[in-house]
Design an enzyme around this catalytic site. Sequence first.
Site, PDB file in Angstrom:
ATOM      1  N   HIS A 159       3.706  10.589  -1.803  1.00 38.25           N
ATOM      2  CA  HIS A 159       3.615   9.134  -1.573  1.00 38.25           C
ATOM      3  C   HIS A 159       2.172   8.721  -1.223  1.00 38.25           C
ATOM      4  CE1 HIS A 159       4.465   5.258   0.270  1.00 38.25           C
ATOM      5  NE2 HIS A 159       5.755   5.371   0.086  1.00 38.25           N
ATOM      6  N   ASP A 203       6.546  -3.275  -5.390  1.00 35.99           N
ATOM      7  CA  ASP A 203       7.263  -2.063  -4.955  1.00 35.99           C
ATOM      8  C   ASP A 203       8.085  -1.603  -6.151  1.00 35.99           C
ATOM      9  OD1 ASP A 203       9.459  -1.253  -2.132  1.00 35.99           O
ATOM     10  OD2 ASP A 203       8.607  -0.041  -3.742  1.00 35.99           O
ATOM     11  N   GLU A 261       2.434   6.902  -6.522  1.00 37.01           N
ATOM     12  CA  GLU A 261       3.225   8.050  -6.080  1.00 37.01           C
ATOM     13  C   GLU A 261       3.791   8.849  -7.258  1.00 37.01           C
ATOM     14  OE1 GLU A 261       6.161   6.359  -3.393  1.00 37.01           O
ATOM     15  OE2 GLU A 261       4.765   4.702  -3.025  1.00 37.01           O
TER      16      GLU A 261
END
Length: 291
Positions: A159, A203, A261
Amino acid sequence: MTLPPSVSLVDETAGYPILVIDHPMATGRIALNGAHVMEWTPAGEAPVLYMSPLAELEPGKAIRGGIPVCWPWFGGHPTEPDQPAHGFVRNRMWQVGTVTEDPAGITLQFHLSDDELSRSVWPHRFALCLEVKMGAQFSIALQIQNTDETPWSMTGALHTYLCVQDVTTATVLGLDQVPFVESRLSPERIQQSGPVVFDREVDRNYASADTLTLCDPSGGRSLIVSKTGSQSSVVWNPWIEKSKRLPDLPDDAYPHFVCIEAANAGPDIITLAPGQEHFLSQHLQVLRDLA
Ligand code: TA6
């Protein structure tokens, strides 16, 4: 623990050991809590990994910034909402394995296997080895082995929090026409059009195994982010409102990082048979923009 000349162990606060790297090619820090890479700064460069100044450096707590190792699940626990987000290995103390150096940089290995505590949360046997190579470039590789007698399935991510001078001028290249899911909004798959830009919370889980480029024109550089063992690329910036809800992140920090990520997330679930292994890795390279 035998350490080469460019690596020292600092017990930052009682019981919270951190490896400090000071090599001619790069400096860095890695907490044994989570085998968490906190810093990588190539010689002559600005820091590449973002670390929150409010990060809580306490055993058992996830560190805000650097490279959290999210495993054996990504996001919320698939069935138990009271379990920690992003799995439990980023909250556990790992063992230091071999640490070596050469003129190009440092190679460090960390190990974590199942124990009674982990099996109480996730009833499977496993062995993890995280290998970090720090120098003019950077790589991190998570070797995951099923040491149990039955198959099990996992998701997860490296991450990575990447520094940018100004997220409002930053873009991510390499995802044009790639479908993604915006996790905060809906399960609907949307097709990316052109570069990823940041003018709100982003996101997103992109169905991509490709190398990406984080362009930071305000910082005068780009970061090349490549990976293996991952069909999902998560891109995240919390923007304003989400930042305010994160106690370990300053409200005015969101312009200064983007998470890219290397993940196995969403439908990208990996199932390992007994004895089988999976490798999830990410490689980072800085390119100074030719003015
Ligand atoms: O990878 C993006 C994400 O899943 C976001 O939804 C946000 O929650 C972020 O991870 C940080 O999660 P954490 O548990 O470290 O606060």
